[in-house]
Write an enzyme that holds these catalytic residues in place. Structure first.
Site, PDB file in Angstrom:
ATOM      1  N   VAL A   2       0.842  -1.206   0.000  1.00 12.87           N
ATOM      2  CA  VAL A   2       0.000   0.000   0.000  1.00 12.87           C
ATOM      3  C   VAL A   2       0.874   1.251   0.000  1.00 12.87           C
ATOM      4  O   VAL A   2       0.580   2.227  -0.695  1.00 12.87           O
ATOM      5  CB  VAL A   2      -0.971  -0.004   1.199  1.00 12.87           C
ATOM      6  CG1 VAL A   2      -1.712   1.335   1.310  1.00 12.87           C
ATOM      7  CG2 VAL A   2      -1.990  -1.146   1.053  1.00 12.87           C
ATOM      8  N   CYS A  49     -11.004  -1.828   2.951  1.00 10.41           N
ATOM      9  CA  CYS A  49     -11.044  -1.791   1.479  1.00 10.41           C
ATOM     10  C   CYS A  49     -12.409  -2.178   0.919  1.00 10.41           C
ATOM     11  O   CYS A  49     -12.940  -1.504   0.022  1.00 10.41           O
ATOM     12  CB  CYS A  49      -9.970  -2.701   0.901  1.00 10.41           C
ATOM     13  SG  CYS A  49      -9.955  -4.357   1.609  1.00 10.41           S
ATOM     14  N   LYS A  66     -16.530  -5.694  10.215  1.00  9.54           N
ATOM     15  CA  LYS A  66     -16.015  -4.375   9.816  1.00  9.54           C
ATOM     16  C   LYS A  66     -16.980  -3.740   8.821  1.00  9.54           C
ATOM     17  O   LYS A  66     -17.310  -2.557   8.916  1.00  9.54           O
ATOM     18  CB  LYS A  66     -14.633  -4.510   9.154  1.00  9.54           C
ATOM     19  CG  LYS A  66     -13.461  -4.703  10.088  1.00  9.54           C
ATOM     20  CD  LYS A  66     -12.182  -4.857   9.244  1.00  9.54           C
ATOM     21  CE  LYS A  66     -11.038  -5.437  10.027  1.00  9.54           C
ATOM     22  NZ  LYS A  66      -9.910  -5.806   9.155  1.00  9.54           N
ATOM     23  N   HIS A 114     -11.209  -6.079  -5.729  1.00 10.80           N
ATOM     24  CA  HIS A 114     -12.313  -6.773  -5.063  1.00 10.80           C
ATOM     25  C   HIS A 114     -13.602  -6.596  -5.868  1.00 10.80           C
ATOM     26  O   HIS A 114     -13.872  -5.511  -6.405  1.00 10.80           O
ATOM     27  CB  HIS A 114     -12.549  -6.193  -3.671  1.00 10.80           C
ATOM     28  CG  HIS A 114     -11.453  -6.457  -2.687  1.00 10.80           C
ATOM     29  ND1 HIS A 114     -10.452  -7.374  -2.890  1.00 10.80           N
ATOM     30  CD2 HIS A 114     -11.233  -5.917  -1.453  1.00 10.80           C
ATOM     31  CE1 HIS A 114      -9.650  -7.380  -1.825  1.00 10.80           C
ATOM     32  NE2 HIS A 114     -10.100  -6.511  -0.951  1.00 10.80           N
ATOM     33  N   ASN A 166      -8.610  -2.720  -4.877  1.00  9.40           N
ATOM     34  CA  ASN A 166      -8.570  -2.660  -3.417  1.00  9.40           C
ATOM     35  C   ASN A 166      -7.308  -2.010  -2.865  1.00  9.40           C
ATOM     36  O   ASN A 166      -7.322  -1.475  -1.754  1.00  9.40           O
ATOM     37  CB  ASN A 166      -8.702  -4.070  -2.821  1.00  9.40           C
ATOM     38  CG  ASN A 166      -7.668  -5.035  -3.362  1.00  9.40           C
ATOM     39  OD1 ASN A 166      -7.676  -5.367  -4.544  1.00  9.40           O
ATOM     40  ND2 ASN A 166      -6.762  -5.485  -2.511  1.00  9.40           N
TER      41      ASN A 166
END
Length: 333
Positions: free
Chosen positions: A15, A130, A208, A237, A310
């Site tokens: 990331v 994400c 989440k 995703h 993502n």
């Protein structure tokens, strides 16, 4: 316009490196960048913005210099320790871990959805999960128009969401090697197991999505359930999202609402096999929505297929867009 100083914490990770790519693309008004990572990565070099940077070790003194914004992607325990230290020195931390997301004193932000929440930060802003981020980009305009009553999430999440180790498990698994990151082989498999299982039978990832959706949309009355699945896809995703509204809707109007929503690209022409695909979303910052059709089993429901990169929109791009909006708000004041 004033120029700002920005730190990137975790700059050598998957990331973190994408933070740098997005920062180059969006070209924020930045005077100095400071690239930081763990002791293990300190001293390594990265080419960024046409310049060679030496990675600094993240320490308790890292934020003693003049830094306005720090982008963190270094894991929850690092964020728990270092984000408050940075905030105490006047830095605004934009944190990509799960450490601060459900803290009621910390805004949880998707810039296309709730940029106004940035204003009440006390030095830390959380980047959502994400899978939640891309869902919110699609759901917020529909919630504003028709008021969402219930959400059913089914996700098909890429291995890059599990970091380099997840990526390597798929690469190596395709060669017949045993998994090291996942509890079962991911090659040729779907694992209905992301993060740890909780006492209620859901995984942490699923809860989440439930809790973050309510916080970002500012509505605890929405009924939400989720099943999150790791699939043998390297990046981006995909999500099947079923919505039930309080208000009636016209399907063409609903599609127009999505077409006009910030950050959304509608790809919905099933007759010509046009719908969002993980391969096409990779490398892009937008959220792609298609397979838009009425759910004929309930009074006012719709099905959506939502796809996004993502590592970009689900992490790095969203965080940099928060920084961009934060700077815009500072300039206005």
């Amino acid at each position: 316009m004033k120029k700002y100083n920005v730190a990137v914490v975790g700059a050598t990770g998957m990331v973190g490196r994408t933070f740098l790519k997005v920062l180059e693309e969006l070209n924020l008004p930045v005077e100095n960048y400071y690239l930081m990572a763990s002791k293990r990565s300190a001293g390594s070099k990265i080419n960024f913005m046409g310049k060679e940077y030496v990675i600094e070790e993240l320490t308790e003194n890292s934020f003693d210099k003049d830094i306005d914004i720090a982008l963190f992607s270094a894991g929850g325990s690092t964020s728990e320790k270092f984000a408050p230290i940075a905030a105490s020195k006047g830095v605004v931390v934009i944190d990509n871990s799960s450490a601060w997301r459900m803290d009621p004193t910390v805004p949880l932000v998707v810039p296309e959805v709730n940029p106004e929440d940035i204003k009440w930060n006390k030095g830390i802003i959380a980047n959502p999960n994400c899978s939640t981020i891309q869902a919110m980009v699609a759901l917020k305009p529909l919630h504003d128009k028709y008021k969402i009553k219930r959400v059913v999430y089914s996700t098909y999440q890429a291995v890059s969401g599990a970091g380099v180790a997840g990526w390597e498990d798929l690469e190596n698994g395709l060669k017949g090697e045993a998994p090291k990151k996942f509890p079962h082989p991911i090659a040729g498999n779907c694992l209905p197991h992301i993060d740890v299982f909780l006492p209620n039978g859901y995984t942490k990832e699923e809860m989440k999505m439930v809790n973050e959706t309510r916080k970002i949309l500012g509505d605890d009355s929405i009924r939400i359930t989720a099943t999150t699945v790791r699939v043998p896809v390297f990046n981006s995703h995909s999500e099947s999202i079923n919505l039930e509204f309080e208000k009636q809707f016209d399907l063409d109007e609903l599609k127009d609402v999505l077409k006009n929503a910030p950050g959304v690209i509608v790809e919905d022409d099933p007759e010509n096999n046009v719908y969002p695909l993980a391969l096409n979303a990779t490398g892009k910052n937008e959220t792609f929505v298609g397979r838009i059709r009425r759910d004929e089993s309930v009074e006012s429901g719709v099905n959506l297929w939502v796809v996004a990169d993502n590592i970009r929109k689900g992490a790095a791009a969203n965080a940099v867009q928060i920084a961009q909006e934060l700077i815009r708000q500072w300039e206005e004041n």
